[in-house]
Design an enzyme around this catalytic site. Structure first.
Site, PDB file in Angstrom:
ATOM      1  CE  LYS A 164     -10.696 -21.358 -26.706  1.00  0.00           C
ATOM      2  NZ  LYS A 164     -10.704 -20.120 -26.069  1.00  0.00           N
ATOM      3  CG  HIS A 194     -11.420 -27.583 -23.854  1.00  0.00           C
ATOM      4  ND1 HIS A 194     -11.044 -26.359 -24.379  1.00  0.00           N
ATOM      5  CD2 HIS A 194     -11.895 -27.433 -22.312  1.00  0.00           C
ATOM      6  CE1 HIS A 194     -11.067 -25.454 -23.406  1.00  0.00           C
ATOM      7  NE2 HIS A 194     -11.651 -25.911 -22.157  1.00  0.00           N
ATOM      8  CE  LYS A 198     -14.386 -28.488 -19.684  1.00  0.00           C
ATOM      9  NZ  LYS A 198     -13.175 -29.036 -18.954  1.00  0.00           N
ATOM     10  CD  GLU A 232     -11.653 -18.482 -17.757  1.00  0.00           C
ATOM     11  OE1 GLU A 232     -10.749 -19.123 -17.730  1.00  0.00           O
ATOM     12  OE2 GLU A 232     -11.987 -17.548 -18.524  1.00  0.00           O
ATOM     13  CG  HIS A 256     -15.276 -23.181 -25.117  1.00  0.00           C
ATOM     14  ND1 HIS A 256     -14.743 -24.038 -25.860  1.00  0.00           N
ATOM     15  CD2 HIS A 256     -14.375 -22.371 -24.979  1.00  0.00           C
ATOM     16  CE1 HIS A 256     -13.343 -23.983 -25.906  1.00  0.00           C
ATOM     17  NE2 HIS A 256     -13.055 -22.948 -25.146  1.00  0.00           N
ATOM     18  CE  LYS A 356      -9.598 -14.788 -19.453  1.00  0.00           C
ATOM     19  NZ  LYS A 356      -9.406 -16.072 -19.208  1.00  0.00           N
TER      20      LYS A 356
END
Length: 515
Positions: A164, A194, A198, A232, A256, A356
């Site tokens: 991506k 990804h 998980k 994050e 995602h 973030k």
């Protein structure tokens, strides 16, 4: 990872091998597979990039990235690094592919990898098309990817993994799908996410479909609201120029979180084969109600992190970061309310958010259940709803909050929590997502990869918001302090009927305090 048949011998060719992803994720994932005995005999990796560092220079760089943990085994590394090779070449130049093809042949012959090739595009997205076209024109992709009718032996395969972001908008994503289709069959294209690799996301399907006590509750009759958070603590970390072209909605929600939502909301598949899984997930995305242009403000919130303190350190705001326009209108926080118009989920809002420089690093799914229809116990009317929290990272696990009576006189009702921790229950280390996904790609298993229809459906969902934000750059950009849970304005998505699940305090666990 569960025991599997080892994949066919193959050569993994990584374009963009001098980049950060190869060093931080891909080679450590391969090393993990090697140590676990998952890589086939006859495996090798060839990195391709413009930097002239040679095999030894490449191996030294990768040794530094894989040798940081206390379990590093020099003997195991000595075996593994022999599989690593490097070729200095520019994959965007058609004339470079004569040399690339010769080096691929030499490395494959040296290791007995045969003609099975797995290409990995670890590149800036704007050059995907040139590299895909170069691979196709080079003759590296053969037509024989079916069973050979004469000797009944499997013909060599060639596959490609695409990182991506997959496109910048709906139009560019559709164009990239067409470009891939000119060189590869769709069954050979692995669009990687990804998050889907998980362990917790994979276990979510087992949790739902292997447990009769939960699946009947997984519906609008019992679920009031679903929240998906990817928070994050880091900022843009020197990637300002890239992030300025992306933003949180593209970078995380489209790429995602909508896929995570599809895994949560899908119907039970006929099997856990790739086709059945992806069909059900695609149906969810296609059932998402269009966000009308005039209602974007009711369905989406954006923000930028400002100055603040995190971990005792004073940190700058987004517009003070290197490579960021001081007048930037790029969001570092995005929240989106999604409605799925199908039989199971009609009327249940799915709230997705990412940001973030948030309070903590946390990716989790929260299901709020509806209150009981009648409060026979007076005190139960003021109690919080039952809640199921699925923590994707860190501290992977599941927590169920329910109400119970405190021992003693009177009817004192309080919340209790049952915790399931993956590490405590099953032991061992949870494998990295990239390890699982790389192995699946070698085996030709697309179950945890997105198909072209899912990609385009996800872009369709976010496009009205992106167009609105780009058309009104100075409107509704909310600043939030570093170390917070995002802008207060994000609470308006709930319309006064609910709030975001924000774990607070210095907890060693990821769940909220019980009250």
């Amino acid at each position: 990872m569960s025991a599997k048949l080892q994949p066919d011998p193959n050569l993994l060719v990584i374009f963009g091998a001098s980049g950060d992803l190869t060093k931080r994720k891909l080679v450590p994932a391969l090393y993990e597979l090697h140590r676990g005995g998952y890589l086939p005999r006859g495996f090798a990796m060839l990195g391709i990039s413009r930097s002239d560092i040679g095999d030894d220079g490449f191996r030294k760089r990768m040794r530094e990235s894989c040798g940081g943990d206390g379990d590093f085994d020099p003997g195991s590394w000595a075996e593994f690094e022999k599989m690593l090779h490097y070729e200095a070449a520019d994959g965007t130049k058609v004339e470079a592919y004569d040399g690339i093809r010769k080096r691929i042949s030499a490395v494959a012959t040296e290791h007995g990898a045969g003609e099975n090739l797995l290409f990995y595009l670890s590149l800036a997205p704007q050059i995907y098309e040139k590299v895909i076209t170069g691979i196709g024109l080079s003759g590296l992709v053969t037509e024989g990817r079916r069973w050979c009718s004469l000797n009944r032996e499997a013909a060599p395969w060639q596959r490609v993994i695409v990182e991506k972001p997959f496109g910048h908008d709906l139009e560019s994503a559709a164009h990239l799908n067409r470009v891939l289709g000119r060189s590869f069959d769709d069954e050979s294209v692995f669009r990687i996410d990804h998050y889907l690799g998980k362990e917790t996301i994979q276990n979510l399907m087992v949790f739902r479909f292997a447990n009769a006590i939960f699946e009947p509750l997984w519906t609008r009759q019992y679920v009031q609201n679903v929240q998906i958070t990817a928070a994050e603590t880091v900022g843009v970390e020197g990637r300002g120029p890239y992030y300025e072209k992306s933003g949180a909605l593209r970078d995380m929600i489209q790429s995602h979180l909508l896929q995570v939502m599809a895994a949560i909301a899908m119907e039970a598949p006929n099997s856990f084969e790739a086709r059945d899984l992806r069909n059900e997930q695609r149906k969810v995305l296609e059932a998402v109600r269009d966000i009308e242009p005039g209602h974007v403000a009711e369905a989406a919130v954006r923000g930028q992190y400002g100055r603040g303190t995190l971990g005792g350190e004073e940190l700058p705001g987004y517009i003070e970061e290197e490579g960021v326009d001081p007048n930037s209108n790029t969001e570092t926080y995005a929240a989106l309310r999604v409605q799925i118009d199908n039989w199971r989920w009609k009327g249940v809002p799915f709230d997705l958010r990412t940001g973030k420089r948030m309070n903590r690093k946390l990716t989790q799914i929260v299901l709020y259940f509806r209150p009981t229809p009648h409060h026979a116990l007076a005190t139960s009317a003021t109690r919080p709803p039952n809640r199921l929290v699925i923590n994707v990272q860190p501290d992977e696990g599941i927590s169920l909050r329910f109400e119970g009576k405190v021992p003693g006189q009177g009817m004192d009702i309080r919340s209790a929590i049952m915790d399931f921790d993956y590490s405590e229950q099953f032991g061992g280390e949870i494998p990295e997502a990239y390890s699982h996904l790389l192995l699946d790609a070698m085996e030709g298993d697309q179950s945890l990869f997105k198909d072209r229809h899912e990609i385009e459906a996800a872009w369709r969902i976010v496009m009205p918001v992106l167009r609105n934000w780009e058309a009104s750059p100075g409107t509704d950009m909310h600043t939030y302090a570093t170390g917070s849970w995002g802008p207060a304005e994000a609470e308006r998505l709930f319309g006064g009927a609910g709030h975001w699940h924000n774990p607070e305090g210095a907890l060693s666990r990821w769940r909220s305090d019980v009250k």
